[in-house]
Design an enzyme around this catalytic site. Sequence first.
Site, PDB file in Angstrom:
ATOM      1  N   ASP A 189      15.726  67.367  54.654  1.00  0.00           N
ATOM      2  CA  ASP A 189      16.224  68.661  55.119  1.00  0.00           C
ATOM      3  C   ASP A 189      16.124  68.600  56.650  1.00  0.00           C
ATOM      4  OD1 ASP A 189      16.887  71.253  55.669  1.00  0.00           O
ATOM      5  OD2 ASP A 189      15.739  72.084  53.983  1.00  0.00           O
ATOM      6  N   THR A 214      16.507  77.361  58.601  1.00  0.00           N
ATOM      7  CA  THR A 214      17.644  77.512  59.526  1.00  0.00           C
ATOM      8  C   THR A 214      17.781  78.937  60.056  1.00  0.00           C
ATOM      9  OG1 THR A 214      18.860  75.641  58.618  1.00  0.00           O
ATOM     10  CG2 THR A 214      20.179  77.316  59.699  1.00  0.00           C
ATOM     11  N   GLU A 242      20.604  67.643  52.706  1.00  0.00           N
ATOM     12  CA  GLU A 242      21.158  68.958  52.383  1.00  0.00           C
ATOM     13  C   GLU A 242      22.621  69.110  52.791  1.00  0.00           C
ATOM     14  OE1 GLU A 242      19.138  72.423  53.999  1.00  0.00           O
ATOM     15  OE2 GLU A 242      20.533  73.707  52.919  1.00  0.00           O
ATOM     16  N   ILE A 299      16.868  70.716  58.991  1.00  0.00           N
ATOM     17  CA  ILE A 299      16.218  71.925  59.510  1.00  0.00           C
ATOM     18  C   ILE A 299      15.886  72.795  58.301  1.00  0.00           C
ATOM     19  CG2 ILE A 299      16.374  73.961  60.991  1.00  0.00           C
ATOM     20  CD1 ILE A 299      18.584  72.550  62.596  1.00  0.00           C
ATOM     21  N   ASP A 300      14.635  72.821  57.926  1.00  0.00           N
ATOM     22  CA  ASP A 300      14.240  73.769  56.894  1.00  0.00           C
ATOM     23  C   ASP A 300      13.786  75.026  57.636  1.00  0.00           C
ATOM     24  OD1 ASP A 300      13.759  74.716  54.301  1.00  0.00           O
ATOM     25  OD2 ASP A 300      11.616  74.329  54.548  1.00  0.00           O
ATOM     26  N   ASP A 318      14.052  70.765  49.981  1.00  0.00           N
ATOM     27  CA  ASP A 318      13.129  71.812  50.449  1.00  0.00           C
ATOM     28  C   ASP A 318      11.675  71.434  50.159  1.00  0.00           C
ATOM     29  OD1 ASP A 318      15.160  73.750  51.200  1.00  0.00           O
ATOM     30  OD2 ASP A 318      15.464  74.155  49.062  1.00  0.00           O
TER      31      ASP A 318
END
Length: 256
Positions: free
Chosen positions: A80, A85, A64, A82-83, A211
């Site tokens: 990702d 955030t 990302e 940190i999905d 995602d």
Amino acid sequence: MSLSKQLFEIALECSELFLKGFNAKKNIRYKGTVDLVTEYDVVIEKKLTDKLNKKFPDYTVVGEENTTKITYPVKAIYIDPIDGTTNFVHQIPHCAISIGIWENGMPVAGIVYNPVQNECFSADVGKGAYLNGKQLHVSKQNLLQQSLVATGFPYTKVKKGKDYEWVLKCLANLLPITRDIRRFGAASLDLCYLAKGTFDAYYECNLKPWDVAAGALIVQEAGGKITDLDGKAYTLDEYTIVASNSKIHDALLEQL
Ligand code: IPD
Ligand code: CA
Ligand code: CA
């Protein structure tokens, strides 16, 4: 060792950093009006990318924070760091590292790992979906009116354009005819919670491959169904994702 196990080992090596960030005061940058990025998104992605490049040199890592134009390589690993955030920034323990391996446009293996709750969802194609080693199955709910449906709101909502209109239309249609709607704030985990039977369905628009690359396989391997708005098999470049336990899929599609 299975691919998902190898991915988990790599994610685990970032868990300390993830937890440190979760508990720390963070520096926030804005990618959009409300689209946040912290220094932890960037360093975790760098660490994951380095490790994945080393372990899987034939694959292209699409992350990302490093991607300006999305590509769909034949052998791809979508990450990702940190999905969720916004949850991470607000210290809501619902955020995860998501890593999905795709080949020729098909999912092969994936993990969604929430270090705060120590929950690792995983799947390898044809081998089932698991949460910390325990096999997952989607719910058996067949009534939309008794279904708990998850969704998300794209950052583009601030523009009050097409995405915003669709979000409102779906909520207006679904709120009265479902048990309720949930917006938990991490698409990868929404899919995993569907796989686990917590949610009966999930839909969203304008997501990116990182995602959903892992969560889509986890849903599929738990017996769920994932399509676009027309009921056609979901592909990573699709504008909308509609996922369910399969039993309420058609009824849900009618409302979206
Ligand atoms: C977001 C989350 C959220 C979804 C957004 C995503 P991020 O990812 O998955 O649940 O509604 O559309 O962009 O920015 O936290 O990685
Ligand atoms: Ca995300
Ligand atoms: Ca992210």
